[in-house]
Design an enzyme around this catalytic site. Structure first.
Site, short mmCIF file in Angstrom:
data_model
loop_
_atom_site.label_atom_id
_atom_site.label_comp_id
_atom_site.label_asym_id
_atom_site.label_seq_id
_atom_site.Cartn_x
_atom_site.Cartn_y
_atom_site.Cartn_z
CG MET A 1 2.34 42.75 9.15
SD MET A 1 2.36 44.21 10.20
CE MET A 1 0.65 44.24 10.72
CB CYS A 2 -0.87 38.26 8.44
SG CYS A 2 0.37 36.97 8.32
N GLY A 3 -0.96 38.58 11.41
CA GLY A 3 -0.67 37.93 12.68
C GLY A 3 -0.83 36.44 12.48
CE1 TYR A 41 -7.31 36.20 14.66
CE2 TYR A 41 -5.32 34.87 14.54
CZ TYR A 41 -6.57 35.10 15.07
OH TYR A 41 -7.10 34.24 16.01
#
Length: 542
Positions: A1-3, A41
């Protein structure tokens, strides 16, 4: 997962909450000629190395937040596989091949265009903000910066940098209201309805009474749901647990000073908190949907791994409906799966802490949504996903990096009271129309909000009932397999799921009625008893 964050025409934007979504690795790539900046991110959950983003090859530059959910073993990361398909077949084909949860942005430097989309069910957050002459695409918004909208999960969008025109490749033949609202932000738009393949089968609208083949259909239902959980649990077996560094994060973010210790159970955290030692958790109301997920996880995870069951309550904690259901269903699970350790982590939230954490965190994560029901669900989910509570009297934090949810079962199988109401007012025909409406708007039911809320705790979030193959099978079934509203509440809804529960000896759980999290946890009307779910919530307004 990431931003992920992509700015066009030098929109200046910074949001520290992106670091919570992706603390493992951050990087940005600037394309001065195109006035595009792409920032990633990354949250490192599985494997030994971080796959860095933005990832680039052959003038394709990718931000990818999702899971491919492969059914075969591979050492490649999802992002790497996604990039390969984007380069080989193009973003439009990649969007249709990846059926798991995702939010993606692709800059095609050769064609000078920007592609972006969310998966068909909208399981990952991606927000859009118009600013000056350009715009932003980001996992998290900010009420102090511009006007934000959810990118609709209705298709794939291609923005031509040279003509400033948005091309919309849509699943449906007609543009939904969310699409129309979104495209109003652009001066030039070209709609291409029905130009990409819908990943799930349309709903079977036949209401004619048929002879029900329960044995075979329950078997197939069971098999497909198990497969959906299995695909996601294989991801979990390669996952690392939250380590002791998480204590420092908790202490920094959640140990606030109050006049009395009774309103905050997390004083002196490093001395009191015990890790659960689990890789996987279930957001656990004790209802049939999440109990079935916990049961199936037992059959897909290694025998020596525990499973955390996260149960949240407000007010009179031990007498809330969800707490009572959780203890009942835990007993069912322990009887059916005697070799498995289930950690029921009871999460008790005082009114004081609710107000503090809403101001500190939750309000910004729920944004741009602002209704009473957004507040209730967002707050309950945030505290549940934080995973700090008591396990058999011991103050415990869940070390699970991945949380499972039973979301989607009610929409697919007629679990809401409005489904019974539709049947009472218009029979099977009106019921089928209501089911079709609910299934069609799953992507608009704020899954993006839920992704933002859970991701704030550096955890990933799976919804097995929304697996495309499983949804297609359920949609193909006659409505008679889903409901029989001549039966009382707790028996007449989600019949095929209840029969599956009975088959696996989850006897008590199979007869529990549906309760929404805001009512089962007793957060609804905790602060204001006169408001309605659709009202604008003043507590979410700065």
């Amino acid at each position: 997962m990431c931003g992920i964050l992509c700015s066009y025409k030098n929109c200046q934007y910074k949001n520290d909450r992106l670091l919570e979504r992706g603390p493992s690795y951050q990087d940005s790539k600037m394309f001065s000629d195109a006035q595009i900046c792409m920032s990633a991110y990354v949250l490192h959950i599985q494997g030994n190395t971080v796959y860095k983003q933005p990832c680039c090859r052959d003038k394709m530059h990718v931000l990818y937040n999702g899971q491919y959910l492969l059914t075969e073993e591979t050492m490649q990361s999802d992002s790497e596989i996604f990039l390969q398909i984007v380069v080989k077949e193009g973003p439009l084909q990649a969007a249709q091949q990846f059926r798991g949860p995702c939010a993606s942005v692709v800059y095609d430097e050769a064609e000078q265009c920007l592609w972006f989309w969310r998966d068909y069910f909208g399981r990952r957050s991606l927000l859009f903000c118009k600013c000056d002459n350009g715009f932003l695409l980001c996992s998290i918004g900010d009420s102090n910066y511009g006007s934000w909208k959810e990118v609709p999960a209705t298709g794939v969008f291609r923005y031509d940098l040279e003509t400033d025109c948005l091309n919309c490749y849509l699943y449906e033949s007609d543009a939904k209201s969310s699409t129309k609202s979104f495209i109003s932000c652009f001066s030039c738009c070209k709609l291409k309805p029905g130009s990409i393949i819908t990943p799930v089968t349309k709903l079977n609208r036949c209401i004619t009474a048929i002879e029900l083949e329960w044995f075979e259909n329950v078997r197939q239902f069971d098999k497909l749901l198990l497969n959906s959980v299995w695909k996601r649990s294989q991801f979990c077996t390669k996952t690392n647990i939250l380590n002791d560094n998480f204590l420092n994060i908790i202490e920094k973010r959640h140990c606030f000073c109050l006049d009395t210790q009774n309103v905050c159970p997390f004083h002196d955290l490093n001395n009191n908190l015990t890790s659960s030692g689990s890789k996987v958790g279930v957001l656990f109301s004790g209802g049939i949907d999440c109990t079935i997920i916990a049961y199936l996880l037992h059959h897909t995870l290694p025998e020596d791994e525990s499973i955390d069951l996260l149960n949240v309550a407000f007010g009179n904690y031990e007498t809330t409906p969800d707490r009572l259901s959780a203890r009942t269903s835990l007993s069912d699970l322990e009887d059916a799966c005697p070799s498995r350790v289930f950690n029921l982590i009871t999460i008790d939230v005082s009114l004081v802490e609710l107000k503090v954490q809403r101001d500190r965190h939750i309000r910004d994560l729920v944004f741009p949504h602002n209704t009473v029901i957004d507040d209730s669900i967002g707050c309950a989910l945030w505290f549940a996903a934080r995973g700090i509570g008591h396990n058999n009297g011991t103050l415990t934090y869940s070390s699970a990096r991945v949380l499972f949810s039973g979301l989607g079962a009610d929409e697919l199988l007629g679990g809401y009271s409005r489904h019974r109401g539709a049947w009472e007012n218009g029979g099977m025909e009106k019921l089928v129309t209501e089911l079709e409406f609910d299934i069609g708007r799953i992507s608009e039911r704020n899954l993006g909000r839920d992704n933002r809320v859970v991701g704030d705790h550096r955890r990933d979030y799976f919804t097995p009932y929304l697996d495309a193959d499983f949804v297609s099978f359920v949609n193909s079934l006659s409505v008679h397999y889903k409901v029989d509203f001549t039966l009382p509440r707790g028996e007449g809804e989600k019949i095929i799921l209840r029969k599956m529960a009975e088959k696996h000896r989850l006897t008590t759980s199979s007869k529990l009625p549906k309760r929404a999290i805001q009512f089962g946890s007793k957060i609804a009307k905790l602060e204001c008893r006169k408001e309605k779910g659709g009202d604008v919530c003043n507590r979410l307004l700065k």
